[in-house]
Write an enzyme that holds these catalytic residues in place. Structure first.
Site, mmCIF file in Angstrom:
data_model
loop_
_atom_site.group_PDB
_atom_site.id
_atom_site.type_symbol
_atom_site.label_atom_id
_atom_site.label_comp_id
_atom_site.label_asym_id
_atom_site.label_seq_id
_atom_site.Cartn_x
_atom_site.Cartn_y
_atom_site.Cartn_z
ATOM 1 N N GLY A 108 11.759 38.223 42.614
ATOM 2 C CA GLY A 108 13.107 37.743 42.329
ATOM 3 C C GLY A 108 13.808 37.426 43.634
ATOM 4 O O GLY A 108 13.480 38.010 44.676
ATOM 5 N N GLN A 120 20.868 35.925 49.274
ATOM 6 C CA GLN A 120 19.797 36.332 50.189
ATOM 7 C C GLN A 120 19.369 35.156 51.080
ATOM 8 O O GLN A 120 18.677 35.352 52.076
ATOM 9 C CB GLN A 120 18.584 36.863 49.414
ATOM 10 C CG GLN A 120 18.886 38.183 48.697
ATOM 11 C CD GLN A 120 17.650 38.705 47.984
ATOM 12 O OE1 GLN A 120 17.380 38.319 46.849
ATOM 13 N NE2 GLN A 120 16.891 39.560 48.659
ATOM 14 N N CYS A 172 12.968 45.133 48.084
ATOM 15 C CA CYS A 172 13.863 43.971 48.166
ATOM 16 C C CYS A 172 13.478 43.161 49.397
ATOM 17 O O CYS A 172 13.236 43.735 50.459
ATOM 18 C CB CYS A 172 15.307 44.466 48.272
ATOM 19 S SG CYS A 172 16.500 43.131 48.390
ATOM 20 N N LEU A 173 13.440 41.826 49.258
ATOM 21 C CA LEU A 173 13.071 40.981 50.403
ATOM 22 C C LEU A 173 14.086 41.086 51.547
ATOM 23 O O LEU A 173 13.750 40.782 52.686
ATOM 24 C CB LEU A 173 12.919 39.520 49.966
ATOM 25 C CG LEU A 173 11.736 39.224 49.028
ATOM 26 C CD1 LEU A 173 11.672 37.735 48.713
ATOM 27 C CD2 LEU A 173 10.408 39.693 49.607
ATOM 28 N N HIS A 187 18.569 43.952 39.201
ATOM 29 C CA HIS A 187 18.497 43.981 40.674
ATOM 30 C C HIS A 187 19.118 42.708 41.258
ATOM 31 O O HIS A 187 19.936 42.768 42.184
ATOM 32 C CB HIS A 187 17.022 44.124 41.095
ATOM 33 C CG HIS A 187 16.779 44.069 42.578
ATOM 34 N ND1 HIS A 187 16.255 45.130 43.288
ATOM 35 C CD2 HIS A 187 16.961 43.075 43.482
ATOM 36 C CE1 HIS A 187 16.149 44.789 44.568
ATOM 37 N NE2 HIS A 187 16.566 43.536 44.714
ATOM 38 N N GLU A 188 18.726 41.557 40.700
ATOM 39 C CA GLU A 188 19.229 40.279 41.233
ATOM 40 C C GLU A 188 20.708 40.101 40.907
ATOM 41 O O GLU A 188 21.476 39.600 41.732
ATOM 42 C CB GLU A 188 18.414 39.100 40.695
ATOM 43 C CG GLU A 188 16.912 39.157 41.003
ATOM 44 C CD GLU A 188 16.591 39.416 42.463
ATOM 45 O OE1 GLU A 188 17.364 38.989 43.344
ATOM 46 O OE2 GLU A 188 15.571 40.076 42.745
ATOM 47 N N HIS A 242 22.727 41.807 43.405
ATOM 48 C CA HIS A 242 22.901 41.020 44.640
ATOM 49 C C HIS A 242 24.139 40.135 44.528
ATOM 50 O O HIS A 242 24.942 40.057 45.456
ATOM 51 C CB HIS A 242 21.678 40.118 44.885
ATOM 52 C CG HIS A 242 20.566 40.791 45.628
ATOM 53 N ND1 HIS A 242 20.722 41.304 46.893
ATOM 54 C CD2 HIS A 242 19.264 41.000 45.295
ATOM 55 C CE1 HIS A 242 19.560 41.827 47.304
ATOM 56 N NE2 HIS A 242 18.665 41.665 46.352
HETATM 57 NI NI NI Z 1 16.653 42.259 46.347
#
Ligand code: NI
Length: 172
Positions: free
Chosen positions: A45, A50, A96-97, A138-139, A142
């Protein structure tokens, strides 16, 4: 389409509440950038902020995961989404990226209804559960300026203290 740089922990854009999209003119190329970047870094995701972009959109693809089923067996786009009718709860480890190398146990709703526009800008409202519900939450977090370290226990923060401090300094 270009793979873009993923913003990491400590960058102010990750703490910002993202704005709903009202101008959809460049949306297709931006969606492609989100997917290209997510796949490049093996994510499941990725949210717009991000990539440093203040837009309420994220992409998800769990089709290669064990928990994937027919409903989730494709790349998904969620625009201007909101969580509704949450129920149940479950805890699982998340990465998480924007926080490479970090895993945090996060409690999420087991099932949610999510209302959003899809990639064709069609209004959708669907019930999600399991891994897909977790990734969407999660997204969506963000887009609300929230990341997994906001769920960290004092011992998580101690374990990752140096790592987090390094990223924070890189972004200051
Ligand atoms: Ni993330």
């Amino acid at each position: 389409m270009p793979v873009r740089k993923v913003v990491t922990y400590g960058h102010p854009v990750l703490k910002k509440v993202s704005s709903d999209i009202t101008d959809f003119s460049d949306i297709e190329s931006f969606i492609q950038d989100l997917f290209d970047t997510m796949y490049e870094f093996d994510g499941i995701g990725l949210a717009a902020n991000q990539l440093g972009v203040d837009k309420r959109i994220f992409v998800v693809d769990i089709s290669h995961m064990e928990e994937s089923d027919a409903d989730s067996d494709k790349p998904l786009v969620f625009i201007n989404g909101r969580v509704e009718n949450p129920s149940g709860s479950c805890v699982d480890s998340e990465g998480c990226l924007s926080l490479p190398g970090i895993r945090i146990n996060v409690e999420r709703y087991e099932s949610i209804q999510y209302s959003y526009l899809d990639k064709n800008l069609n209004k959708c409202s669907k019930i999600f559960s399991g891994l897909l519900a977790r990734v969407i939450q999660h997204e969506n977090d963000h887009l609300d300026g929230k990341i997994i370290t906001d769920y960290a226990t004092p011992s998580d923060l101690l374990e990752y203290k140096t790592h987090l401090e390094t990223m924070r300094l890189e972004n200051s």
